[in-house]
Scaffold this active site. Structure first.
Site, PDB file in Angstrom:
ATOM      1  N   GLU A  96      15.331 -21.459 -13.347  1.00 54.62           N
ATOM      2  CA  GLU A  96      13.738 -21.945 -13.612  1.00 54.62           C
ATOM      3  C   GLU A  96      13.781 -22.913 -14.864  1.00 54.62           C
ATOM      4  O   GLU A  96      12.746 -23.799 -14.322  1.00 54.62           O
ATOM      5  CB  GLU A  96      13.211 -20.606 -14.219  1.00 54.62           C
ATOM      6  CG  GLU A  96      12.930 -19.247 -12.881  1.00 54.62           C
ATOM      7  CD  GLU A  96      12.224 -19.806 -11.737  1.00 54.62           C
ATOM      8  OE1 GLU A  96      11.302 -20.421 -11.919  1.00 54.62           O
ATOM      9  OE2 GLU A  96      12.747 -19.423 -10.881  1.00 54.62           O
TER      10      GLU A  96
ATOM     11  N   ASP B 139      11.582 -26.522 -13.479  1.00 53.76           N
ATOM     12  CA  ASP B 139      10.855 -27.090 -14.604  1.00 53.76           C
ATOM     13  C   ASP B 139      11.117 -28.647 -14.994  1.00 53.76           C
ATOM     14  O   ASP B 139      10.370 -29.279 -14.960  1.00 53.76           O
ATOM     15  CB  ASP B 139      10.590 -25.987 -15.691  1.00 53.76           C
ATOM     16  CG  ASP B 139       9.959 -24.853 -15.388  1.00 53.76           C
ATOM     17  OD1 ASP B 139       9.160 -24.874 -14.399  1.00 53.76           O
ATOM     18  OD2 ASP B 139       9.533 -24.093 -16.453  1.00 53.76           O
TER      19      ASP B 139
ATOM     20  N   HIS C 259       8.125 -28.046  -8.786  1.00 56.84           N
ATOM     21  CA  HIS C 259       9.035 -26.816  -9.337  1.00 56.84           C
ATOM     22  C   HIS C 259       9.755 -26.336  -8.249  1.00 56.84           C
ATOM     23  O   HIS C 259      11.041 -26.190  -8.487  1.00 56.84           O
ATOM     24  CB  HIS C 259       8.294 -25.873 -10.057  1.00 56.84           C
ATOM     25  CG  HIS C 259       9.004 -24.776 -10.318  1.00 56.84           C
ATOM     26  ND1 HIS C 259       9.763 -24.586 -11.757  1.00 56.84           N
ATOM     27  CD2 HIS C 259       9.414 -23.457  -9.873  1.00 56.84           C
ATOM     28  CE1 HIS C 259      10.222 -23.251 -11.786  1.00 56.84           C
ATOM     29  NE2 HIS C 259       9.988 -22.656 -10.684  1.00 56.84           N
ATOM     30  N   GLU C 260       8.851 -25.999  -7.160  1.00 59.47           N
ATOM     31  CA  GLU C 260       9.754 -25.263  -6.083  1.00 59.47           C
ATOM     32  C   GLU C 260      10.624 -26.194  -5.310  1.00 59.47           C
ATOM     33  O   GLU C 260      11.939 -25.769  -5.078  1.00 59.47           O
ATOM     34  CB  GLU C 260       8.806 -24.839  -5.011  1.00 59.47           C
ATOM     35  CG  GLU C 260       7.713 -23.544  -5.465  1.00 59.47           C
ATOM     36  CD  GLU C 260       8.540 -22.655  -6.004  1.00 59.47           C
ATOM     37  OE1 GLU C 260       9.580 -22.274  -5.229  1.00 59.47           O
ATOM     38  OE2 GLU C 260       8.025 -21.899  -6.820  1.00 59.47           O
TER      39      GLU C 260
ATOM     40  N   HIS D 295      14.076 -26.190  -7.112  1.00 60.39           N
ATOM     41  CA  HIS D 295      14.831 -25.307  -6.647  1.00 60.39           C
ATOM     42  C   HIS D 295      15.722 -25.996  -5.599  1.00 60.39           C
ATOM     43  O   HIS D 295      16.939 -25.532  -5.472  1.00 60.39           O
ATOM     44  CB  HIS D 295      14.146 -24.062  -6.246  1.00 60.39           C
ATOM     45  CG  HIS D 295      13.767 -23.209  -7.517  1.00 60.39           C
ATOM     46  ND1 HIS D 295      14.541 -22.847  -8.671  1.00 60.39           N
ATOM     47  CD2 HIS D 295      12.526 -22.739  -7.930  1.00 60.39           C
ATOM     48  CE1 HIS D 295      13.895 -22.231  -9.290  1.00 60.39           C
ATOM     49  NE2 HIS D 295      12.523 -22.093  -9.190  1.00 60.39           N
TER      50      HIS D 295
END
Length: 412
Positions: A354, A358, A276-277, A280
Site C-alpha cells: 500500500e 501510494d 494508487h490502484e 498496484h
C-alpha cells in the site's frame, strides 16, 4: 498422543485464539477517544468525531456480544459431541463419502448462517441504519442471503467434492492435485470474478463519457497503462460507504468505481485513487500476492496430507468412523496458529504494498488529492483514526490514515 489429549489441545487453541482477539480488541477500544494527531485533525469536526466514537463503541460492544455468544455455542457443540451427531445424520442419507461430506458441511454452514442472520440483520438495519450508512432493503438482504447460499452450494460444494475425490484416488498425493486445481481456480476467479460473480449481486455499467472518464483516460495514457474497461458499480444499493478496486489481467483487467465514490470525491481525487490502484498493477503486487498465496496454499495442503489419514483426528472430535471431512475440521483448528502467523505476515506485506502504491500515485500524479480523498473516505465511513499499534499489527491490511498521510508528505 491420545484422542482425549488432542481434544483438549483443540479446545485450548480455540480459547487462546478467542482470548488474544478479545484482549487486542479491548486494548484498541481504550484508544477510541484519543486526540487526533495534527496531520489528520481536520478529518472530523467535534460533532463528527463524537459520532465516530459512538459508532466505534457501538460496533465494539456488538462484536463482543456476538463473538462471545458464538464462542460459547462452539464450545458447547464440541463438548456435547455435535460433530458426531451431525456426522450421524449425514450418514443416514448415503454411504458415499463425498455425499456424506457435502451433507455434513452443508448442515454446519446452513445452521451457522441461520444463527448469525439475526445478528447480521440487527447490524445492518439497526446499527448501520442509526449512523446513516444502510441503504439495503429487506428484500435485497434476503436475496443476498439466498444467492450466497446458492453460490456456496455450487462452488463450495463442487470444490469440496473434487478435493475428496482426489483424496480417494491418490491418498498421499492428493495434495498436489488439490493444489494445482485450487491454483487454476484462483487464477480463473481473479480473471473473471468481475464478469461472473459481481453481476449476481450488483449492477455494473461502463463509466459515461465526460470530465471524469477523460481525466482517467489521460492519466492512463500518461503512465502507459492500457485501460479500456472502467465500470461503475451500484454500491449505494447497500451502503453509503465508498470503494474502488482493480481486477483481472490482460483484456479482462478493469477498474471498478463505486457510485458512492464518484458522489463523494472530486475528479482529481478519484484520479488519485485510481493512480494508487494502477500503482498496484505497475508494481506487480497482484502477481506477488498470487505467488505468495499459491505457495502458502501448497504448504497448507502438504501439511494436511501428513495428518488427514490419522483416525486420531476423528476420534478427538468424538466421531467413531474416521473420515476426511471430520479430519479436515480438526486439522483446520490445529493449523489455526500457523494461519494466524501467516496472516500477520501477509498483512505486513500488504501494508508495504500500500505504501508503494501510494508512492506511485505521488510520483505519477499528485500527493495532495490522494491525501484529501483518503481523509474524505475515512470521514464518510466514520473510520477509527487512532487504532492501537498492536491492533494494526494483527489486523490491518492497510497502513493507518495517519501513516499514509505522513508517507505521502514524506514525514515518515
Amino acid at each position: 498422543m491420545t484422542a482425549t489429549y488432542l481434544f483438549y489441545l483443540i479446545i485450548g487453541i480455540l480459547i487462546i485464539n478467542f482470548l488474544i482477539d478479545k484482549i487486542i480488541n479491548a486494548i484498541n477500544a481504550k484508544h477510541f477517544q484519543d486526540a487526533l494527531p495534527r496531520e489528520i485533525n481536520d478529518v472530523y469536526d467535534q460533532t463528527e468525531y463524537e459520532k465516530s466514537q459512538r459508532y466505534k463503541k457501538t460496533n465494539y460492544r456488538f462484536s463482543l456480544v456476538v463473538s462471545s455468544i458464538s464462542f460459547i455455542g462452539l464450545l458447547l457443540f464440541f463438548f456435547f459431541d455435535g460433530f458426531a451427531i451431525v456426522d450421524g445424520i449425514a450418514r443416514g442419507f448415503s454411504n458415499n463419502e463425498i455425499i456424506i461430506a457435502l451433507i455434513f458441511f452443508g448442515m454446519l454452514v446452513f445452521a451457522s448462517d441461520l444463527i448469525s442472520t439475526p445478528f447480521s440483520y440487527y447490524h445492518t438495519f439497526v446499527i448501520e441504519e442509526r449512523f446513516g450508512f444502510n441503504k439495503t432493503t429487506k428484500a435485497t438482504f434476503l436475496f443476498d442471503k439466498l444467492k450466497g447460499w446458492l453460490l456456496m452450494l455450487i462452488v463450495g460444494g463442487g470444490i469440496l467434492a473434487l478435493i475428496i475425490w482426489f483424496y480417494q484416488l491418490t491418498t498421499d498425493y492428493f495434495w498436489i492435485y488439490t493444489w494445482l486445481f485450487v491454483t487454476v481456480f484462483s487464477l480463473f476467479m481473479n480473471m473473471f470474478y468481475a464478469r461472473l460473480v459481481v453481476p449476481i449481486f450488483n449492477k455494473q455499467t461502463p463509466l459515461e463519457d465526460g470530465e471524469l472518464k477523460a481525466a482517467i483516460s489521460e492519466y492512463a495514457r500518461k503512465v502507459g497503462f492500457k485501460l479500456k474497461n472502467i465500470f461503475v458499480i451500484d454500491g449505494s444499493k447497500r451502503s453509503t460507504k465508498a470503494n474502488a478496486y482493480f481486477s483481472g489481467f490482460g483484456r479482462e483487467k478493469r477498474i471498478t468505481l463505486y457510485d458512492t465514490l464518484i458522489n463523494d470525491l472530486e475528479t482529481d481525487e478519484i484520479v488519485a485513487v485510481l493512480a494508487h490502484e494502477v500503482g498496484h498493477y505497475k508494481r506487480k503486487h497482484i502477481i506477488y500476492n498470487m505467488i505468495i498465496s499459491t505457495l502458502l496454499t501448497g504448504l497448507t495442503f502438504y501439511i494436511l496430507s501428513l495428518f488427514i489419514s490419522s483416525p486420531l483426528l476423528s476420534e478427538a472430535l468424538g466421531v467413531r468412523i474416521p473420515s476426511f471431512h471430520i479430519g479436515l475440521v480438526a486439522f483446520g483448528i490445529l493449523y489455526s496458529p500457523i494461519s494466524e502467523i501467516t496472516g500477520i505476515v501477509m498483512n505486513y506485506i500488504s501494508r508495504m504494498f500500500e505504501y508503494q502504491a501510494d508512492d506511485y500515485a505521488k510520483e505519477t500524479y499528485q500527493p495532495e488529492p490522494l491525501i484529501t480523498s483518503l481523509k474524505k473516505l475515512s470521514k464518510n465511513s466514520l473510520s477509527n483514526l487512532t487504532p492501537h499499534p498492536s491492533y494494526v499489527f494483527m489486523n490491518y491490511s492497510h497502513p493507518t490514515l495517519l501513516q499514509r498521510v505522513r508517507n505521502l508528505k514524506n514525514e515518515q
